[in-house]
Design a protein around this motif. Structure first.
Motif, PDB file in Angstrom:
ATOM      1  N   ALA A   1     -19.427 -14.232 -13.626  1.00  0.00           N
ATOM      2  CA  ALA A   1     -17.974 -14.244 -13.822  1.00  0.00           C
ATOM      3  C   ALA A   1     -17.298 -15.138 -12.789  1.00  0.00           C
ATOM      4  O   ALA A   1     -16.350 -15.860 -13.101  1.00  0.00           O
ATOM      5  N   GLU A   2     -17.786 -15.102 -11.557  1.00  0.00           N
ATOM      6  CA  GLU A   2     -17.216 -15.962 -10.519  1.00  0.00           C
ATOM      7  C   GLU A   2     -17.533 -17.432 -10.777  1.00  0.00           C
ATOM      8  O   GLU A   2     -16.709 -18.315 -10.501  1.00  0.00           O
TER       9      GLU A   2
ATOM     10  N   ARG B   1     -23.435 -12.937 -20.842  1.00  0.00           N
ATOM     11  CA  ARG B   1     -22.200 -12.652 -20.105  1.00  0.00           C
ATOM     12  C   ARG B   1     -22.458 -11.726 -18.919  1.00  0.00           C
ATOM     13  O   ARG B   1     -21.709 -11.735 -17.939  1.00  0.00           O
TER      14      ARG B   1
ATOM     15  N   GLU C   1     -22.786 -16.560 -23.360  1.00  0.00           N
ATOM     16  CA  GLU C   1     -21.529 -17.075 -22.838  1.00  0.00           C
ATOM     17  C   GLU C   1     -21.658 -17.640 -21.431  1.00  0.00           C
ATOM     18  O   GLU C   1     -20.829 -18.446 -20.992  1.00  0.00           O
ATOM     19  N   GLY C   2     -22.687 -17.224 -20.707  1.00  0.00           N
ATOM     20  CA  GLY C   2     -22.885 -17.755 -19.363  1.00  0.00           C
ATOM     21  C   GLY C   2     -23.433 -19.169 -19.335  1.00  0.00           C
ATOM     22  O   GLY C   2     -23.579 -19.760 -18.268  1.00  0.00           O
TER      23      GLY C   2
ATOM     24  N   TRP D   1     -17.731 -18.899 -13.639  1.00  0.00           N
ATOM     25  CA  TRP D   1     -16.882 -19.429 -14.718  1.00  0.00           C
ATOM     26  C   TRP D   1     -15.431 -18.961 -14.641  1.00  0.00           C
ATOM     27  O   TRP D   1     -14.663 -19.150 -15.578  1.00  0.00           O
ATOM     28  N   ASN D   2     -15.065 -18.350 -13.528  1.00  0.00           N
ATOM     29  CA  ASN D   2     -13.679 -17.888 -13.334  1.00  0.00           C
ATOM     30  C   ASN D   2     -13.240 -16.886 -14.392  1.00  0.00           C
ATOM     31  O   ASN D   2     -12.098 -16.924 -14.868  1.00  0.00           O
ATOM     32  N   TRP D   3     -14.138 -15.985 -14.795  1.00  0.00           N
ATOM     33  CA  TRP D   3     -13.778 -14.926 -15.706  1.00  0.00           C
ATOM     34  C   TRP D   3     -13.166 -13.770 -14.922  1.00  0.00           C
ATOM     35  O   TRP D   3     -13.449 -13.596 -13.732  1.00  0.00           O
ATOM     36  N   LYS D   4     -12.364 -12.969 -15.569  1.00  0.00           N
ATOM     37  CA  LYS D   4     -11.815 -11.782 -14.925  1.00  0.00           C
ATOM     38  C   LYS D   4     -12.921 -10.752 -14.745  1.00  0.00           C
ATOM     39  O   LYS D   4     -13.739 -10.525 -15.632  1.00  0.00           O
ATOM     40  N   PHE D   5     -12.910 -10.127 -13.573  1.00  0.00           N
ATOM     41  CA  PHE D   5     -13.927  -9.111 -13.290  1.00  0.00           C
ATOM     42  C   PHE D   5     -13.396  -8.181 -12.219  1.00  0.00           C
ATOM     43  O   PHE D   5     -12.536  -8.559 -11.420  1.00  0.00           O
TER      44      PHE D   5
ATOM     45  N   ARG E   1     -20.964  -9.950 -12.140  1.00  0.00           N
ATOM     46  CA  ARG E   1     -19.880 -10.456 -11.310  1.00  0.00           C
ATOM     47  C   ARG E   1     -20.164 -11.891 -10.874  1.00  0.00           C
ATOM     48  O   ARG E   1     -19.264 -12.728 -10.810  1.00  0.00           O
TER      49      ARG E   1
END
Length: 341
Positions: free
Chosen positions: A317-318, A177, A121-122, A320-324, A314
């Motif tokens: 996540a940053e 991910r 997913e990354g 791709w603007n995913w919640k973390f 993390r």
């Protein structure tokens, strides 16, 4: 075509469920126990891009709701011998830094082979780099160090299997991910014969000089490609001059001194001497003086990975603007990267 069908049958035997397993989903660290694959149980949920030989889609296994990646290869557009070889190869590889392979099947018309793999997913290192450039961010040493180690660990594993990747580049370096490196696209991989290979395959811009000069080469050529990919990542640009025609680029790589990591006056901190030395060593022109993966994994810059924790989950996540969980730090090293605002 008969050889291809036989190869897929052997692969299904290797990667399918063990005898007497429960019909419910069972997961192990290195395989996904699934049964037979077919178009009827895989629902396309998105387009991921183009790999060597065909398109890659995100697909959902309707039996488990798990989302996977599926690569479609047109059998009429590529040598069947190479396809058989690639499928046989990837079905034997099991390493945390190698993309997981779950099986393959042929379309009813026999015109396509569909390969089922884990979904990263990354996305690719190329996509990550483009995203960071768009956001005017940068990749710092702590993250680059973890990525470099992951690539080299994957190459060291391949080397232990007497294999060479031959097409290491940002688009063939995927991220899960949680930010784990996964090497993919083994369509041009080759076995090493007495630790050397002799074919001209791969992506020219990331090739080591000995390959461009049609000389024998070894796993050390993959180390060059790794160094170049990391250099491109931290500099946010391709390391060679812009606008060169393909032939001129090959001439430049084979005849000019290799690129090196230089300090950027717009950044507040200079690059460390350790990362500069790592890049320099990776891009050693003389292949006999360039280290193999297991050797360069002992480089002082890479060794810091074990001492300085980086929260790669993390970080990606940053990107791709995913919640973390915002309370979880990216790094404790003081040189963390910023994906941008």
């Amino acid at each position: 075509m008969h050889d291809l069908r036989n190869a897929i049958h052997v692969i299904q035997t290797r990667s399918g469920p063990a005898a007497n397993t429960s019909p419910k989903l069972v997961e192990e660290p290195d395989r996904y126990l699934h049964g037979e694959w077919s178009d009827s149980i895989l629902e396309v949920v998105g387009h991921l891009g183009e790999g060597i030989g065909g398109a890659v889609h995100a697909v959902k296994d309707t039996r488990t709701a798990r989302v996977l990646a599926r690569k479609t290869i047109l059998t009429r557009e590529g040598p069947l011998k190479q396809l058989v070889r690639e499928l046989s190869l990837i079905s034997t590889l099991k390493h945390v830094n190698i993309i997981r392979f779950y099986g393959a099947y042929m379309s009813p018309s026999s015109s396509e082979v569909k390969v089922v793999m884990e979904l990263c997913e990354g996305k690719s290192l190329q996509a990550v780099s483009e995203r960071i450039r768009q956001r005017r961010g940068r990749v710092g040493e702590s993250v680059a160090r973890v990525l470099a180690e992951g690539i080299l660990q994957g190459l060291a594993y391949l080397h232990s299997k007497k294999l060479i990747h031959r097409d290491i580049k940002p688009s063939n370096i995927l991220l899960s991910r949680d930010g784990t490196v996964k090497l993919c696209d083994f369509g041009v991989s080759g076995e090493l014969v007495q630790s050397v290979a002799g074919t001209f395959t791969g992506t020219a811009g990331y090739m080591a000089p000995e390959r461009i000069l049609a000389q024998e080469y070894s796993i050390r050529a993959d180390v060059w490609s790794t160094g170049l990919s990391i250099l491109e990542l931290v500099q946010s640009r391709f390391p060679y001059p812009d606008g060169l025609a393909p032939f001129d680029l090959l001439l430049h790589i084979s005849a000019s001194p290799p690129p090196q990591l230089e300090d950027d006056p717009t950044l507040s901190l200079p690059w460390s001497a350790a990362i500069k030395d790592f890049i320099k060593l990776s891009l050693t022109v003389d292949p006999s003086s360039r280290p193999i993966p297991t050797e360069i994994l002992r480089h002082p810059w890479i060794a810091k990975t074990k001492k300085r924790r980086v929260n790669m989950a993390r970080w990606i996540a940053e990107v791709w603007n995913w919640k973390f969980d915002v309370s979880s730090p990216i790094s404790t090293s003081g040189d963390e990267s910023s994906p941008g605002a």
